[in-house]
Motif scaffolding. Structure first.
Motif, mmCIF file in Angstrom:
data_model
loop_
_atom_site.group_PDB
_atom_site.id
_atom_site.type_symbol
_atom_site.label_atom_id
_atom_site.label_comp_id
_atom_site.label_asym_id
_atom_site.label_seq_id
_atom_site.Cartn_x
_atom_site.Cartn_y
_atom_site.Cartn_z
ATOM 1 N N PHE A 330 -15.688 67.612 -35.721
ATOM 2 C CA PHE A 330 -15.022 66.631 -36.574
ATOM 3 C C PHE A 330 -14.176 65.692 -35.707
ATOM 4 O O PHE A 330 -14.179 64.469 -35.890
ATOM 5 N N THR A 331 -13.468 66.276 -34.755
ATOM 6 C CA THR A 331 -12.571 65.521 -33.875
ATOM 7 C C THR A 331 -13.312 64.480 -33.050
ATOM 8 O O THR A 331 -12.781 63.389 -32.784
ATOM 9 N N THR A 332 -14.520 64.797 -32.640
ATOM 10 C CA THR A 332 -15.269 63.933 -31.718
ATOM 11 C C THR A 332 -16.369 63.126 -32.397
ATOM 12 O O THR A 332 -17.226 62.541 -31.735
ATOM 13 N N ALA A 333 -16.351 63.084 -33.731
ATOM 14 C CA ALA A 333 -17.350 62.281 -34.448
ATOM 15 C C ALA A 333 -17.237 60.805 -34.036
ATOM 16 O O ALA A 333 -16.190 60.359 -33.552
ATOM 17 N N GLU A 334 -18.309 60.080 -34.226
ATOM 18 C CA GLU A 334 -18.317 58.664 -33.869
ATOM 19 C C GLU A 334 -17.188 57.924 -34.585
ATOM 20 O O GLU A 334 -16.961 58.116 -35.778
ATOM 21 N N GLY A 335 -16.464 57.108 -33.842
ATOM 22 C CA GLY A 335 -15.384 56.318 -34.413
ATOM 23 C C GLY A 335 -14.027 56.978 -34.394
ATOM 24 O O GLY A 335 -13.022 56.332 -34.709
ATOM 25 N N MET A 336 -13.955 58.256 -34.015
ATOM 26 C CA MET A 336 -12.661 58.940 -33.969
ATOM 27 C C MET A 336 -11.855 58.462 -32.762
ATOM 28 O O MET A 336 -12.410 58.126 -31.707
ATOM 29 N N VAL A 337 -10.531 58.469 -32.903
ATOM 30 C CA VAL A 337 -9.666 57.856 -31.886
ATOM 31 C C VAL A 337 -9.599 58.650 -30.581
ATOM 32 O O VAL A 337 -9.086 58.143 -29.580
ATOM 33 N N ILE A 338 -10.124 59.851 -30.554
ATOM 34 C CA ILE A 338 -10.131 60.607 -29.305
ATOM 35 C C ILE A 338 -10.958 59.899 -28.231
ATOM 36 O O ILE A 338 -10.765 60.099 -27.031
ATOM 37 N N HIS A 339 -11.848 59.014 -28.658
ATOM 38 C CA HIS A 339 -12.702 58.301 -27.698
ATOM 39 C C HIS A 339 -11.958 57.158 -27.000
ATOM 40 O O HIS A 339 -12.561 56.431 -26.208
ATOM 41 N N ALA A 340 -10.643 57.047 -27.264
ATOM 42 C CA ALA A 340 -9.804 56.143 -26.475
ATOM 43 C C ALA A 340 -9.463 56.747 -25.112
ATOM 44 O O ALA A 340 -8.916 56.065 -24.249
ATOM 45 N N THR A 341 -9.784 58.014 -24.920
ATOM 46 C CA THR A 341 -9.533 58.703 -23.649
ATOM 47 C C THR A 341 -10.295 58.022 -22.516
ATOM 48 O O THR A 341 -11.345 57.414 -22.735
ATOM 49 N N TRP A 342 -9.755 58.132 -21.300
ATOM 50 C CA TRP A 342 -10.340 57.402 -20.167
ATOM 51 C C TRP A 342 -11.619 58.024 -19.628
ATOM 52 O O TRP A 342 -12.222 57.506 -18.688
ATOM 53 N N PHE A 343 -12.082 59.118 -20.225
ATOM 54 C CA PHE A 343 -13.363 59.720 -19.851
ATOM 55 C C PHE A 343 -14.100 60.119 -21.126
ATOM 56 O O PHE A 343 -13.478 60.265 -22.186
ATOM 57 N N PRO A 344 -15.414 60.270 -21.069
ATOM 58 C CA PRO A 344 -16.164 60.678 -22.260
ATOM 59 C C PRO A 344 -15.728 62.059 -22.740
ATOM 60 O O PRO A 344 -15.571 62.982 -21.940
ATOM 61 N N VAL A 345 -15.529 62.189 -24.035
ATOM 62 C CA VAL A 345 -15.061 63.453 -24.619
ATOM 63 C C VAL A 345 -16.159 64.025 -25.508
ATOM 64 O O VAL A 345 -16.726 63.326 -26.351
ATOM 65 N N THR A 346 -16.442 65.313 -25.334
ATOM 66 C CA THR A 346 -17.443 65.995 -26.140
ATOM 67 C C THR A 346 -16.791 67.068 -27.000
ATOM 68 O O THR A 346 -15.656 67.491 -26.748
ATOM 69 N N ALA A 347 -17.524 67.514 -27.998
ATOM 70 C CA ALA A 347 -17.021 68.585 -28.856
ATOM 71 C C ALA A 347 -16.767 69.857 -28.049
ATOM 72 O O ALA A 347 -15.801 70.587 -28.310
ATOM 73 N N GLU A 348 -17.611 70.109 -27.066
ATOM 74 C CA GLU A 348 -17.445 71.305 -26.244
ATOM 75 C C GLU A 348 -16.127 71.266 -25.459
ATOM 76 O O GLU A 348 -15.467 72.300 -25.281
ATOM 77 N N MET A 349 -15.726 70.080 -25.014
ATOM 78 C CA MET A 349 -14.465 69.949 -24.289
ATOM 79 C C MET A 349 -13.273 70.227 -25.208
ATOM 80 O O MET A 349 -12.313 70.897 -24.818
ATOM 81 N N VAL A 350 -13.335 69.708 -26.420
ATOM 82 C CA VAL A 350 -12.254 69.940 -27.378
ATOM 83 C C VAL A 350 -12.209 71.406 -27.781
ATOM 84 O O VAL A 350 -11.130 72.007 -27.876
ATOM 85 N N TYR A 351 -13.363 71.985 -28.015
ATOM 86 C CA TYR A 351 -13.461 73.412 -28.351
ATOM 87 C C TYR A 351 -12.761 74.261 -27.295
ATOM 88 O O TYR A 351 -11.918 75.116 -27.612
ATOM 89 N N ALA A 352 -13.062 74.009 -26.035
ATOM 90 C CA ALA A 352 -12.460 74.781 -24.947
ATOM 91 C C ALA A 352 -10.951 74.546 -24.877
ATOM 92 O O ALA A 352 -10.168 75.491 -24.669
ATOM 93 N N ALA A 353 -10.520 73.291 -25.068
ATOM 94 C CA ALA A 353 -9.099 72.968 -24.970
ATOM 95 C C ALA A 353 -8.295 73.609 -26.105
ATOM 96 O O ALA A 353 -7.138 74.007 -25.908
ATOM 97 N N ILE A 354 -8.884 73.716 -27.294
ATOM 98 C CA ILE A 354 -8.191 74.357 -28.420
ATOM 99 C C ILE A 354 -7.912 75.819 -28.097
ATOM 100 O O ILE A 354 -6.788 76.314 -28.260
ATOM 101 N N TRP A 355 -8.927 76.524 -27.616
ATOM 102 C CA TRP A 355 -8.739 77.930 -27.285
ATOM 103 C C TRP A 355 -7.738 78.103 -26.148
ATOM 104 O O TRP A 355 -6.880 79.003 -26.178
ATOM 105 N N ALA A 356 -7.814 77.226 -25.141
ATOM 106 C CA ALA A 356 -6.899 77.328 -24.004
ATOM 107 C C ALA A 356 -5.460 77.034 -24.428
ATOM 108 O O ALA A 356 -4.521 77.742 -24.033
ATOM 109 N N ALA A 357 -5.269 75.985 -25.241
ATOM 110 C CA ALA A 357 -3.927 75.647 -25.715
ATOM 111 C C ALA A 357 -3.361 76.770 -26.574
ATOM 112 O O ALA A 357 -2.166 77.086 -26.508
ATOM 113 N N ASP A 358 -4.209 77.392 -27.380
ATOM 114 C CA ASP A 358 -3.777 78.522 -28.202
ATOM 115 C C ASP A 358 -3.277 79.668 -27.324
ATOM 116 O O ASP A 358 -2.240 80.291 -27.615
ATOM 117 N N ALA A 359 -3.979 79.924 -26.243
ATOM 118 C CA ALA A 359 -3.565 81.000 -25.329
ATOM 119 C C ALA A 359 -2.246 80.659 -24.645
ATOM 120 O O ALA A 359 -1.352 81.510 -24.524
#
Length: 362
Positions: A330-359
């Motif tokens: 949902f976070t990385t769907a087309e048109g979402m503001v996360i794509h303002a990041t200076w590198f390409p962002v994928t759902a897999e990257m967000v998935y990993a970051a959520i688990w890491a931030a939770d830890a």
């Protein structure tokens, strides 16, 4: 490349400011649609009615039904049309504020925003976040102009639930980090059309962040005692004005997109916008590979004022891998503001970051 900075026409803040609303309303219209939730109207309607009456401005009051959805926007538009309103006054928190802006935009009317809580940076912006009737993020609505007037009575803010002020700090916490991401990426700002952020927007975002770090805890103590102090005034200004100007002209990025992603999980619907944005900020910093010092600074601030730092804090208990991937997609769907990041962002990257931030935050 053009740089664009936008802002409301007037911003008024101080104890007793509600008593001045008639003066500002009379310059904009002759009859106002006043909308707000039950609590907001209970604390503000009397002062608004008195001040509008003194200024010979008529009013019709219509309760807000709780969700900034297309259904509610259309309903309130009908009320305004049927009563001949030529001005909208939105009173309360973020969702009624966004609804009021959308109603005014679609009717071509001016709008006065009267936040009764400092829970989000919605009041100053030309942006409405639209949800479904069930509370799931649907879209952003960018209006042609910012509010004509934002009026903040700190005597009312000081008496609001402390959680609302803290949530506002969570929303404001993201402002600098998202503006910094947009400054690095130099990508177009979907809210203004400009690129890159102006220097003033970037510096306001930084001032917002520094104000939170320096005065956030003291402001929370003031709110707990329901008293107005310089720290409370500074943090209210940071939550509403500095964050509003900073996010809109500085740009949105990961934190708010991650917030939107979490709305896909019904368990989070009782959490405030800023509470989800705070955890989204931690996820953004992890995903972007920010330094441990920067992550710890944000983490420690969240803990000091009581903002969520992990999934449990968002009422997401024992989520499945599918749940978190749903958020990430949902976070990385087309048109979402996360794509303002200076590198390409994928759902897999967000998935990993959520688990890491939770830890990190657990």
């Amino acid at each position: 490349m053009t740089r664009i900075f936008i802002a409301p026409s007037k911003y008024i803040q101080g104890s007793g400011a509600m008593g001045e609303i008639g003066k500002y309303a009379s310059a904009l219209g002759s009859k106002a649609l006043v909308t707000g939730g039950k609590r907001a109207l209970a604390v503000a309607q009397g002062a608004i009615e008195s001040s509008l009456g003194e200024a010979a401005v008529g009013m019709v009051v219509e309760g807000f039904r709780g969700e900034c959805s297309q259904t509610e926007i259309r309903r309130l538009m009908g009320v305004a049309k049927n009563n001949g309103a030529d001005l909208v006054i939105a009173v309360g928190g973020g969702k009624v504020i966004d609804t009021g802006k959308a109603v005014a935009c679609d009717l071509g009317l001016p709008v006065i925003i009267v936040p009764t809580i400092a829970a989000t940076d919605a009041p100053c912006s030309a942006l409405s976040v639209i949800y479904t009737d069930d509370g799931v993020f649907e879209s952003y609505k960018v209006t042609p102009t910012n509010p004509s007037c934002v009026l903040v009575d700190t005597a009312i803010i000081a008496k609001a639930p402390v959680r609302t002020l803290v949530s506002g700090m969570g929303d404001a916490l993201a402002t600098f980090w998202e503006a910094d991401t947009c400054y690095k990426s130099q990508k177009p700002n979907v809210l203004t059309g400009g690129t890159p952020p102006t220097e003033v927007a970037y510096m306001l975002a930084r001032l917002c962040y520094d104000t939170l770090l320096n005065y956030g805890v003291e402001a929370k103590f003031s709110a707990e005692r329901k008293v107005i102090t310089p720290a409370l005034e500074k943090v209210v200004e940071a939550n509403i004005l500095l964050s509003g100007l900073g996010f809109e002209s500085g740009g949105l990025a990961g934190a708010h997109a991650i917030h939107d992603g979490f709305t896909a999980l019904p368990a989070t619907h009782e959490k405030y916008h800023g509470e989800k944005v705070a955890f989204g900020t931690l996820v953004q910093l992890v995903m972007e590979g920010r330094s441990r010092k920067e992550i710890n600074e944000v983490l420690n601030f969240c803990k000091s004022v009581g903002l969520p730092t992990n999934l449990k804090g968002l009422d997401v208990i024992d989520p499945s891998e599918e749940d978190i991937m749903k958020v990430a997609k949902f976070t990385t769907a087309e048109g979402m503001v996360i794509h303002a990041t200076w590198f390409p962002v994928t759902a897999e990257m967000v998935y990993a970051a959520i688990w890491a931030a939770d830890a990190i935050g657990s």
